[in-house]
Design a protein around this motif. Structure first.
Motif, PDB file in Angstrom:
ATOM      1  N   VAL A  32     -20.698 -50.043 -19.839  1.00 14.98           N
ATOM      2  CA  VAL A  32     -20.781 -48.965 -18.971  1.00 14.98           C
ATOM      3  C   VAL A  32     -22.117 -48.701 -18.365  1.00 14.98           C
ATOM      4  N   CYS A  33     -22.396 -48.516 -17.310  1.00  5.90           N
ATOM      5  CA  CYS A  33     -23.812 -48.184 -16.807  1.00  5.90           C
ATOM      6  C   CYS A  33     -24.033 -46.687 -16.839  1.00  5.90           C
ATOM      7  N   SER A  34     -24.790 -46.014 -17.483  1.00  9.82           N
ATOM      8  CA  SER A  34     -24.704 -44.469 -17.597  1.00  9.82           C
ATOM      9  C   SER A  34     -26.235 -43.979 -17.603  1.00  9.82           C
ATOM     10  N   GLY A  35     -26.264 -42.604 -17.016  1.00  6.56           N
ATOM     11  CA  GLY A  35     -27.712 -42.165 -17.249  1.00  6.56           C
ATOM     12  C   GLY A  35     -27.640 -40.542 -17.256  1.00  6.56           C
ATOM     13  N   GLY A  36     -28.650 -40.161 -17.844  1.00  5.01           N
ATOM     14  CA  GLY A  36     -28.833 -38.691 -17.800  1.00  5.01           C
ATOM     15  C   GLY A  36     -28.265 -37.840 -18.687  1.00  5.01           C
ATOM     16  N   ALA A  37     -27.984 -36.524 -18.522  1.00  9.93           N
ATOM     17  CA  ALA A  37     -27.301 -35.846 -19.375  1.00  9.93           C
ATOM     18  C   ALA A  37     -25.880 -36.091 -19.347  1.00  9.93           C
ATOM     19  N   THR A  38     -25.399 -36.279 -18.182  1.00 12.21           N
ATOM     20  CA  THR A  38     -23.997 -36.698 -17.852  1.00 12.21           C
ATOM     21  C   THR A  38     -23.557 -37.964 -18.580  1.00 12.21           C
ATOM     22  N   GLY A  39     -24.600 -38.764 -18.620  1.00 13.05           N
ATOM     23  CA  GLY A  39     -24.286 -40.131 -19.266  1.00 13.05           C
ATOM     24  C   GLY A  39     -23.911 -40.005 -20.650  1.00 13.05           C
ATOM     25  N   PHE A  80     -10.392 -58.019 -24.919  1.00 10.51           N
ATOM     26  CA  PHE A  80     -10.800 -57.659 -23.747  1.00 10.51           C
ATOM     27  C   PHE A  80     -12.164 -56.966 -23.708  1.00 10.51           C
ATOM     28  N   VAL A  81     -12.873 -57.170 -22.675  1.00  9.29           N
ATOM     29  CA  VAL A  81     -14.021 -56.426 -22.246  1.00  9.29           C
ATOM     30  C   VAL A  81     -13.581 -55.979 -20.797  1.00  9.29           C
ATOM     31  N   THR A  82     -14.046 -54.713 -20.562  1.00 11.60           N
ATOM     32  CA  THR A  82     -14.121 -54.249 -19.467  1.00 11.60           C
ATOM     33  C   THR A  82     -15.866 -53.814 -18.848  1.00 11.60           C
ATOM     34  N   LEU A  83     -15.801 -53.745 -17.422  1.00 15.08           N
ATOM     35  CA  LEU A  83     -17.253 -53.435 -16.822  1.00 15.08           C
ATOM     36  C   LEU A  83     -16.752 -52.166 -16.030  1.00 15.08           C
ATOM     37  N   THR A  84     -17.695 -51.114 -16.099  1.00 14.01           N
ATOM     38  CA  THR A  84     -17.745 -50.052 -15.164  1.00 14.01           C
ATOM     39  C   THR A  84     -19.036 -49.752 -14.701  1.00 14.01           C
ATOM     40  N   VAL A  85     -19.460 -50.290 -13.607  1.00 13.27           N
ATOM     41  CA  VAL A  85     -20.961 -50.186 -13.053  1.00 13.27           C
ATOM     42  C   VAL A  85     -20.995 -48.706 -12.704  1.00 13.27           C
ATOM     43  N   ASN A  86     -20.097 -48.246 -12.182  1.00 20.67           N
ATOM     44  CA  ASN A  86     -20.256 -46.708 -11.541  1.00 20.67           C
ATOM     45  C   ASN A  86     -19.200 -45.693 -12.080  1.00 20.67           C
ATOM     46  N   PRO A  87     -19.244 -45.360 -13.476  1.00 21.81           N
ATOM     47  CA  PRO A  87     -18.492 -44.619 -14.008  1.00 21.81           C
ATOM     48  C   PRO A  87     -18.578 -43.267 -13.637  1.00 21.81           C
ATOM     49  N   THR A  88     -17.338 -42.309 -14.036  1.00 20.33           N
ATOM     50  CA  THR A  88     -17.315 -40.875 -13.770  1.00 20.33           C
ATOM     51  C   THR A  88     -17.090 -40.047 -15.170  1.00 20.33           C
ATOM     52  N   ILE A  89     -17.558 -38.933 -14.898  1.00 21.17           N
ATOM     53  CA  ILE A  89     -16.913 -37.782 -15.717  1.00 21.17           C
ATOM     54  C   ILE A  89     -15.793 -37.235 -14.759  1.00 21.17           C
ATOM     55  N   ASP A  90     -14.733 -37.129 -15.262  1.00 24.86           N
ATOM     56  CA  ASP A  90     -13.571 -36.587 -14.480  1.00 24.86           C
ATOM     57  C   ASP A  90     -13.232 -35.333 -14.667  1.00 24.86           C
ATOM     58  N   ASP A  91     -13.495 -34.265 -13.960  1.00 23.20           N
ATOM     59  CA  ASP A  91     -13.084 -32.900 -14.026  1.00 23.20           C
ATOM     60  C   ASP A  91     -11.879 -32.620 -13.292  1.00 23.20           C
ATOM     61  N   SER A  92     -10.552 -32.383 -14.002  1.00 23.01           N
ATOM     62  CA  SER A  92      -9.184 -31.948 -13.279  1.00 23.01           C
ATOM     63  C   SER A  92      -8.992 -30.683 -13.625  1.00 23.01           C
ATOM     64  N   SER A  93      -8.471 -29.774 -12.494  1.00 20.83           N
ATOM     65  CA  SER A  93      -7.953 -28.547 -12.819  1.00 20.83           C
ATOM     66  C   SER A  93      -6.690 -28.484 -11.736  1.00 20.83           C
ATOM     67  N   GLU A  94      -6.291 -27.113 -11.791  1.00 21.33           N
ATOM     68  CA  GLU A  94      -5.256 -26.781 -10.841  1.00 21.33           C
ATOM     69  C   GLU A  94      -5.671 -25.304 -10.138  1.00 21.33           C
ATOM     70  N   ALA A  95      -5.083 -25.079  -8.948  1.00 20.71           N
ATOM     71  CA  ALA A  95      -5.225 -23.899  -8.298  1.00 20.71           C
ATOM     72  C   ALA A  95      -3.970 -23.492  -7.379  1.00 20.71           C
ATOM     73  N   GLU A  96      -3.934 -22.292  -7.246  1.00 14.52           N
ATOM     74  CA  GLU A  96      -2.692 -21.781  -6.481  1.00 14.52           C
ATOM     75  C   GLU A  96      -3.025 -22.278  -4.998  1.00 14.52           C
ATOM     76  N   LEU A  97      -3.860 -22.033  -4.518  1.00 11.25           N
ATOM     77  CA  LEU A  97      -4.213 -22.325  -2.906  1.00 11.25           C
ATOM     78  C   LEU A  97      -5.670 -22.755  -2.794  1.00 11.25           C
ATOM     79  N   VAL A  98      -6.070 -23.842  -2.191  1.00  4.74           N
ATOM     80  CA  VAL A  98      -7.267 -24.350  -1.827  1.00  4.74           C
ATOM     81  C   VAL A  98      -7.654 -23.670  -0.274  1.00  4.74           C
ATOM     82  N   ARG A  99      -8.514 -22.991  -0.034  1.00  3.60           N
ATOM     83  CA  ARG A  99      -8.788 -22.379   1.218  1.00  3.60           C
ATOM     84  C   ARG A  99     -10.429 -22.499   1.323  1.00  3.60           C
TER      85      ARG A  99
END
Length: 315
Positions: free
Chosen positions: A59-66, A4-23
């Motif tokens: 993957v296409c990646s750039g900068g420090a986040t890449g 298998f080969v996968t292609l991701t032209v527009n990848p992400t760094i996914d940051d997930s968290s939880e909060a008691e209430l979003v206001r």
């Protein structure tokens, strides 16, 4: 040659968290923060790796986040080829609100890709040697609508099976151009292709059969959320309902579904069994919080439950 080969032209760094209430207008204190590599093809590669598939991710990646994206993929043991770009790899944020049980997802559009960067990506695709080539996820600004259609033609000329998970005009152009072995739209994405609202599995089944009948795709898998999933080809059509699970997050469920399906198809399993395994993988991902994805033991356990629910197309 890899499986298998996968292609991701527009990848992400996914940051997930939880909060008691979003206001609004308040400082939202979060906890249980976790960072994962993301984007459609990246997630497909992560799940294939976990389920025992041999995979390489372009993957296409750039900068420090890449650079961070590369480190995260290395941490998960996913082999990769990087197409370096001038723009910064995007960062997406998912917040689970404990008070309501709702999930909020913030996804930027991503960096612009120049023509030279697009050409560099296509060069990597042209050099790929694999059995299944999976293109998944949104395309960066500046990438033309026929980009996936061109890739489909390129990889099938080399004997690979082309698999697509996209939406909107990119999906429509690829299905019209042909060379697609498998496409995986959601119900809403399928409605966009046929140009009408679709309510329930029966309507989705009919629409999928119309698209397959037009000849641009061999098999169409349609994810219907909690209602289940369909798999349609010229020869057969199947429907599975998912097992009952306590959903912590729906993020990545479709990517997990697709990874499990192509793995089983590559292994020579019957399409209906591939659909059941894929449905189990999507449900297993729903068990994990944030941007975490499914685990093999959960997929195997839930697969037995999915097998008992096949065949009911009631609305």
């Amino acid at each position: 040659m890899t499986a298998f080969v996968t292609l991701t032209v527009n990848p992400t760094i996914d940051d997930s968290s939880e909060a008691e209430l979003v206001r609004p207008l308040h400082k939202i204190r979060t906890r249980q923060s976790h960072i994962d590599p993301g984007g459609g093809g990246v997630n497909v590669a992560r799940v294939l790796q976990r389920l025992g598939g041999e995979v390489e991710a372009i993957v296409c990646s750039g900068g420090a986040t890449g650079l961070v994206l590369g480190e995260l993929l290395e941490r998960e043991g996913v082999r990769r080829q990087e197409v370096r770009i001038a723009g910064m790899t995007r960062m997406a944020h998912t917040v689970f609100e404990r008070a309501s049980g709702q999930e909020y997802r913030f996804v930027p559009e991503g960096p612009m890709l120049s023509q030279a960067e697009q050409d560099a990506c296509l060069e990597r695709v042209a050099a790929a040697e694999c059995d299944y080539f999976v293109a998944s996820g949104s395309l960066s600004p500046g990438v033309p609508e026929d980009f996936y259609a061109r890739i489909a033609r390129m990889v099938t000329q080399k004997g690979a099976r082309f698999v697509l998970d996209s939406s909107g005009p990119h999906l429509k152009r690829a299905l019209k151009a042909g060379h697609v072995a498998l496409a995986k739209p959601s119900l809403g994405e399928l409605a966009g292709v046929v140009g009408r609202e679709l309510h329930g599995p029966r309507a989705a089944m009919q629409a999928a059969q119309e698209i397959v009948g037009a000849g641009g795709v061999e098999m169409l898998a349609v994810t219907l959320g909690r209602s289940g999933a369909l798999l349609v080809s010229r020869e057969e059509a199947h429907f599975c309902r998912p097992p009952e699970v306590k959903t912590l997050s729906a993020t990545g469920a479709g990517d997990s579904f697709l990874a499990a399906m192509v793995l089983r198809l590559w292994q020579g399993e019957a399409p209906v069994d591939a659909l059941r395994y894929a449905t189990a993988a999507g449900a297993a991902t729903a068990l994990t919080p944030g941007t975490a994805l499914c685990y093999l033991e959960d997929v195997e356990r839930l697969f037995e439950e999915v097998a008992e629910r096949d065949g009911d197309l009631a609305e």
